[in-house]
Design a protein around this motif. Structure first.
Motif, PDB file in Angstrom:
ATOM      1  N   ASN A 173       0.597   5.777  -0.282  1.00 45.89           N
ATOM      2  CA  ASN A 173      -0.047   7.006  -0.383  1.00 45.89           C
ATOM      3  C   ASN A 173       1.038   7.946  -0.911  1.00 45.89           C
ATOM      4  OD1 ASN A 173      -1.974   8.987  -0.464  1.00 45.89           O
ATOM      5  ND2 ASN A 173      -1.339   9.674   1.600  1.00 45.89           N
ATOM      6  N   SER A 222      -2.949   0.398  -4.007  1.00 45.00           N
ATOM      7  CA  SER A 222      -2.701  -0.950  -3.272  1.00 45.00           C
ATOM      8  C   SER A 222      -2.505  -2.274  -4.229  1.00 45.00           C
ATOM      9  CB  SER A 222      -3.876  -1.290  -2.175  1.00 45.00           C
ATOM     10  OG  SER A 222      -4.887  -1.263  -2.993  1.00 45.00           O
ATOM     11  N   SER A 263      -2.069  10.369  -4.605  1.00 42.43           N
ATOM     12  CA  SER A 263      -2.946   9.531  -4.938  1.00 42.43           C
ATOM     13  C   SER A 263      -2.441   8.329  -4.032  1.00 42.43           C
ATOM     14  CB  SER A 263      -2.956   9.033  -6.485  1.00 42.43           C
ATOM     15  OG  SER A 263      -1.665   8.600  -6.806  1.00 42.43           O
ATOM     16  N   ALA A 264      -3.386   7.426  -3.904  1.00 42.68           N
ATOM     17  CA  ALA A 264      -2.960   5.985  -3.317  1.00 42.68           C
ATOM     18  C   ALA A 264      -3.152   4.918  -3.992  1.00 42.68           C
ATOM     19  CB  ALA A 264      -4.001   5.970  -2.055  1.00 42.68           C
ATOM     20  N   TYR A 269       0.880  -1.271  -0.163  1.00 47.04           N
ATOM     21  CA  TYR A 269      -0.093   0.156  -0.014  1.00 47.04           C
ATOM     22  C   TYR A 269       0.803   1.300  -0.024  1.00 47.04           C
ATOM     23  CZ  TYR A 269      -2.776   4.082   1.615  1.00 47.04           C
ATOM     24  OH  TYR A 269      -3.285   5.304   1.974  1.00 47.04           O
ATOM     25  N   ALA A 304      -8.376  -1.480  -6.628  1.00 47.99           N
ATOM     26  CA  ALA A 304      -8.892  -0.485  -5.719  1.00 47.99           C
ATOM     27  C   ALA A 304      -9.712  -1.234  -4.475  1.00 47.99           C
ATOM     28  CB  ALA A 304     -10.145   0.116  -6.633  1.00 47.99           C
ATOM     29  N   ASP A 359     -11.817   0.357  -1.169  1.00 46.86           N
ATOM     30  CA  ASP A 359     -12.556   1.315  -0.675  1.00 46.86           C
ATOM     31  C   ASP A 359     -12.076   2.260   0.416  1.00 46.86           C
ATOM     32  OD1 ASP A 359     -14.104   1.269  -3.035  1.00 46.86           O
ATOM     33  OD2 ASP A 359     -15.767   0.079  -2.003  1.00 46.86           O
ATOM     34  N   PHE A 360     -11.891   1.326   1.515  1.00 45.28           N
ATOM     35  CA  PHE A 360     -11.555   1.723   2.771  1.00 45.28           C
ATOM     36  C   PHE A 360     -10.069   2.324   2.938  1.00 45.28           C
ATOM     37  CE2 PHE A 360      -9.702  -2.485   3.187  1.00 45.28           C
ATOM     38  CZ  PHE A 360      -8.560  -2.340   4.058  1.00 45.28           C
ATOM     39  N   LEU A 361      -9.143   1.993   1.890  1.00 43.75           N
ATOM     40  CA  LEU A 361      -7.947   2.557   1.802  1.00 43.75           C
ATOM     41  C   LEU A 361      -7.925   3.628   0.738  1.00 43.75           C
ATOM     42  CD1 LEU A 361      -5.885  -0.645   1.533  1.00 43.75           C
ATOM     43  CD2 LEU A 361      -5.808   0.737   3.531  1.00 43.75           C
ATOM     44  N   GLU A 362      -9.303   4.009   0.082  1.00 45.48           N
ATOM     45  CA  GLU A 362      -9.397   5.099  -0.899  1.00 45.48           C
ATOM     46  C   GLU A 362      -8.135   4.819  -1.849  1.00 45.48           C
ATOM     47  OE1 GLU A 362      -9.269   8.829   1.366  1.00 45.48           O
ATOM     48  OE2 GLU A 362     -11.053   8.312   2.508  1.00 45.48           O
ATOM     49  N   THR A 363      -7.972   3.523  -2.276  1.00 39.52           N
ATOM     50  CA  THR A 363      -7.127   3.333  -3.704  1.00 39.52           C
ATOM     51  C   THR A 363      -7.993   3.288  -4.981  1.00 39.52           C
ATOM     52  OG1 THR A 363      -7.137   1.161  -2.996  1.00 39.52           O
ATOM     53  CG2 THR A 363      -5.267   2.488  -2.089  1.00 39.52           C
ATOM     54  N   THR A 364      -7.540   3.896  -5.915  1.00 37.47           N
ATOM     55  CA  THR A 364      -8.335   3.860  -6.953  1.00 37.47           C
ATOM     56  C   THR A 364      -7.414   3.257  -8.396  1.00 37.47           C
ATOM     57  OG1 THR A 364      -7.713   6.087  -7.612  1.00 37.47           O
ATOM     58  CG2 THR A 364      -9.792   5.686  -6.500  1.00 37.47           C
TER      59      THR A 364
END
Length: 887
Positions: free
Chosen positions: A641, A681, A678-679, A639, A723, A725-730
């Motif tokens: 950020n 994972s 941006s993030a 992961y 992606a 959701d809870f890590l806000e990775t897209t």
């Protein structure tokens, strides 16, 4: 005094000592004369002043005295002697016999050496096993040493290391050998006066003496008897001399070109049998010169083995001049000849003529068809009047085949070759080896010490007498010194480096790195100057280590940290789990960017900042393990950020009015959105395969060490972001790549490296996801030009980064001689040359090519190269590069 005189006379009478001195016709001593006692198969030597001394039982002995350049003398000696001997060796006058001269003007030495090289495999393997008592004597003379260094070196805990001093070491060992490479060594006695500070081992290892045949190349060193010798050496016939009733041809050996892997000197080769009688060779390295002398004697009927070896090293580097002299004495026992190796027909014919008892005999047992066929081809080649280089290679290959098939038949080798390289060398030290007193050495030492060595050894004895008292005083001084430590000293220890805890002889360690700037991360325009500290723990027994580093950037006003560690498991499969958790300022190219130190110096002194950074808050877990030998599987999950960063300082030592370059990387495909926060994972998996990968297993700690393969390495890797959701990775980035890599040893220090790799990427959303290539835009680097392999030397650091597809191919050949080394002034140096070509085709660059030529190893630490780059539609670019190999 009278008592000492009486004791020496009594000792002389009781020990039946065979002693004396070897001199020339003018009465000058002949150093290191070879002395061979035929009855006992003992080879010993005179010392530097020509004196010899050896203990023999009462009786009559046949003694052979020989020294290169002098006539050999055979005498019968009755022990005990009435008085010391004076052996006079006349100067050896070379004679020229009638030799066949070929129409092409070929030197008579050439056909002699062809036969000597061709028969080398036989002579190397004719002895199946033996035992030997080996005495080795070494002296170490300081010719010149800087005063500062002299004061820091200790000899047996005595400070000071003075010019002109002689230091000494000697050892006695028992060695057992059996074909092909089984050695067992037991050190029976050892005594030394050598500098502890130089890391010199406590014993001399005679294994190297026995595990080194003149017929074998010694690592990268090419002997005159190598099957490739004619590619590297010129041979000149000097004449012949007689040893008993045998003719010995004397041949001068010189390299065709200056080469640190070659020797110069003279060799003696017996006529008609083409085995070695004597060797005197010199080799030059960057640190100085090495000289090897060997004398061979008959240890069995028609079988000659080295009975004396002298090694002289003249070291001259960095203001230090030191002379090393090693000399050995050997007593062979239980020699067994290799019945599985048939004597070539060429030698059978000769010995049948000179010895009626040596008649041609057929093999006592029925040999298998492979051996018979190979032996037939071998005999046919050896009987040829002229042997080509191709013939020599065939002879070596056939000899290997015969030996291998014979050993398989005898159960000494498995039918299927194992990829595990097993060391058959063992050494143990007798518990009493270091406790032998002077009386032991006086009776058993086969080579007398020189006066200088006697002084050195006497000093050792005096020091040993006082050692217990010295150690006690030393402990008391250290205790007082520790008590006097003040608060400033303790604070300084904390600032620099401190071991907090150490156990199990240092195998477990908890350490504190102090609070200080580090060379790794000292300055960049984003963070400014940085201060770092760290704490770590390592356990080499369980193979676990971890480290937490924290730093502060004074201009970015940010706290940075990196928590890393690894744990090895399934040691025989090289399993390793590692992690990295941190918040760091990271180069977009990660480990493929410019050297940190070079960039820091360039920034502060010249206002040239080459690296570009982004902020990385990350968690990464990695694992790798061997699925099978040569097949490694790797995987990771991560992961990250990613934050956009800008320069926060314009400080430099010079050019203060100029601005640093923007932290935005220059690349044709990069957009502003690709640099914003941006993030991501994702995971990565990879397979790495090397066919027929040879390896070694450490039996004590079960560690697997990868050695080499004659095949290329194939690698496939796949990265995929997903992606959450809870890590806000897209990010949905993916990258598939494959590569082929190989390093080909061309022999004697020459090598060819190449690799081909290509890949395809999809959905690239951030510049850190671009495919990066090794580059180095700065004109100066601190690593060799070939490290890492495939580095681009001309292109701007981030211009080649790719986000769609790419194909990259690289090749580099490094040799002793390619181009400029043939010029006067360079041909007598140890510099190597290299030519490289690097090709890239991508969505940005259409047929981008870099080509380079470099001189490597100038003064051993400098590489200098010229590189040019071509790209379709652009003008050529040129760069001069300098490498100061500090890493």
């Amino acid at each position: 005094m009278l008592l000492l005189l009486f004791m020496s006379c009594y000792s002389w009478a009781q020990s039946k000592t065979f002693k004396g001195q070897v001199v020339d016709e003018e009465g000058n001593s002949i150093p290191y004369t070879s002395i061979y006692v035929k009855n006992l198969k003992v080879g010993t030597s005179a010392n530097l002043t020509g004196h010899f001394e050896y203990t023999l039982d009462e009786g009559t002995y046949q003694i052979v005295f020989s020294s290169l350049g002098y006539k050999t003398k055979n005498i019968d000696v009755k022990v005990p002697l009435s008085e010391p001997l004076k052996i006079v060796l006349p100067t050896q006058q070379l004679q020229i016999q009638e030799v066949k001269v070929y129409s092409n003007g070929e030197d008579p030495a050439i056909p002699i050496m062809r036969k000597a090289i061709a028969l080398g495999t036989y002579y190397r393997r004719v002895v199946k096993s033996y035992e030997a008592d080996v005495y080795m004597n070494g002296s170490f003379t300081i010719v010149k040493i800087p005063k500062l260094l002299s004061s820091t070196i200790s000899v047996n805990d005595e400070k000071g290391f003075e010019e002109g001093n002689v230091y000494s070491q000697e050892s006695m060992s028992h060695v057992k050998f059996s074909q092909p490479d089984h050695y067992e060594q037991t050190v029976k006695a050892v005594k030394m006066v050598l500098p502890k500070s130089l890391g010199v081992d406590k014993s001399i290892d005679p294994i190297e003496f026995f595990n080194s045949s003149i017929y074998d190349d010694k690592g990268d060193l090419i002997t005159p008897f190598s099957t490739r010798a004619f590619s590297f050496y010129k041979f000149q016939y000097l004449g012949y001399f007689m040893v008993g009733d045998r003719v010995v041809n004397k041949i001068c050996v010189t390299p065709r070109n200056k080469n640190k892997n070659c020797f110069t000197g003279e060799i003696g080769v017996f006529d008609n049998t083409w085995d070695v009688y004597s060797v005197r060779l010199e080799n030059e390295q960057f640190w100085g010169k090495m000289k090897i002398e060997e004398t061979y004697n008959a240890v069995e009927k028609n079988v000659f083995m080295p009975t004396q070896q002298i090694i002289t090293l003249k070291v001259s580097t960095m203001g230090i001049k030191v002379d090393f002299d090693y000399i050995s004495s050997v007593k062979y026992q239980n020699i067994a000849l290799n019945e599985g190796i048939k004597q070539p027909a060429l030698l059978q014919d000769y010995w049948a003529k000179v010895d009626a008892e040596n008649k041609k005999v057929e093999a006592q047992k029925q040999e298998n068809e492979k051996v018979l066929e190979a032996q037939k081809k071998l005999d046919e080649l050896l009987l040829k009047e002229k042997l080509s280089r191709r013939d020599l290679r065939k002879i070596d290959k056939l000899s290997d085949e015969i030996e291998k098939e014979t050993m398989i038949e005898n159960g000494e080798l498995p039918e299927k070759e194992s990829l595990e390289v097993v060391s058959h060398h063992s050494m143990k030290v007798d518990s009493t080896a270091k406790k032998k007193d002077n009386s032991f050495w006086e009776v058993n030492r086969p080579i007398p010490l020189t006066e200088a060595q006697v002084v050195a050894m006497s000093k050792l004895d005096s020091l040993n007498t006082l050692q217990l008292e010295k150690n006690k005083n030393k402990e008391e001084k250290e205790k007082k010194k520790e008590e006097k430590s003040n608060a400033f000293t303790k604070a300084l220890d904390a600032i620099l480096y401190l071991d907090l805890y150490s156990a199990n002889e240092g195998k477990q360690r908890l350490y504190f790195e102090g609070i200080s700037p580090t060379v790794e991360n000292y300055f960049n325009p984003v963070d400014g100057f940085m201060l770092w500290s760290g704490i770590g723990y390592e356990n080499t027994t369980s193979r676990f280590s971890t480290r937490l580093r924290a730093g502060y950037g004074f201009e970015s006003e940010k706290v940075l940290f990196d928590f890393t560690g690894q744990k090895e498991y399934a040691w025989e499969k090289r399993g390793k789990f590692s992690w990295s958790i941190g918040s760091t300022t990271t180069d977009f190219k990660k480990d493929k960017g410019m050297s940190t130190i070079v960039d820091e110096i360039s920034s502060l002194f010249f206002k040239d900042n080459f690296r570009r950074f982004y902020g990385s808050d990350h968690v990464t877990l990695n694992n790798e393990i061997d699925i099978a030998n040569g097949l490694q599987f790797s995987s990771s999950i991560y992961y990250e950020n990613r934050k956009e960063l800008t320069n926060n300082t314009n400080y430099s030592f010079f050019r203060k009015d100029e601005n640093y370059q923007s932290n935005t990387p220059v690349n044709a495909h990069v957009t502003d959105d690709m640099l914003k926060e941006s993030a991501a994972s994702g995971f990565s998996v990879g397979l790495r395969y090397t066919p027929r990968q040879y390896y070694r297993m450490d039996k004590e700690d079960k560690r697997k060490e990868i050695l080499y393969s004659h095949f290329p390495t194939f690698e496939v890797n796949y990265n995929q972001n997903f992606a959450v959701d809870f890590l806000e990775t897209t990010s949905k980035y993916s990258h598939l790549s494959a590569s082929i890599t190989q390093k080909i040893d061309l022999g004697y220090g020459d090598e060819l490296k190449y690799f081909v790799n290509g890949g395809r990427m999809w959905n690239v959303s951030h510049f850190s996801e671009f495919k990066s290539f090794y580059t180095h835009q700065s004109p100066v680097t601190i690593v060799p030009f070939d490290q890492p392999e495939g580095r681009f030397m001309v292109a701007d650091d981030y211009a080649l980064n790719e986000n769609k597809w790419y194909f990259n191919a690289y090749a580099r050949i490094s040799k002793q001689y390619i181009l400029l080394k043939y010029l006067p002034g360079l041909n007598n140096t140890l510099i190597k040359e290299a030519i490289s070509v690097n090709y890239l085709k991508s969505s940005i660059y259409d047929n981008y090519v870099e080509a380079g030529y470099s001189l490597n190893g100038i003064f051993q630490v400098v590489d200098f190269g010229f590189y040019t780059a071509f790209n379709k539609g652009s003008n050529p670019q040129y760069r001069l590069k300098l490498s100061l190999k500090l890493q």
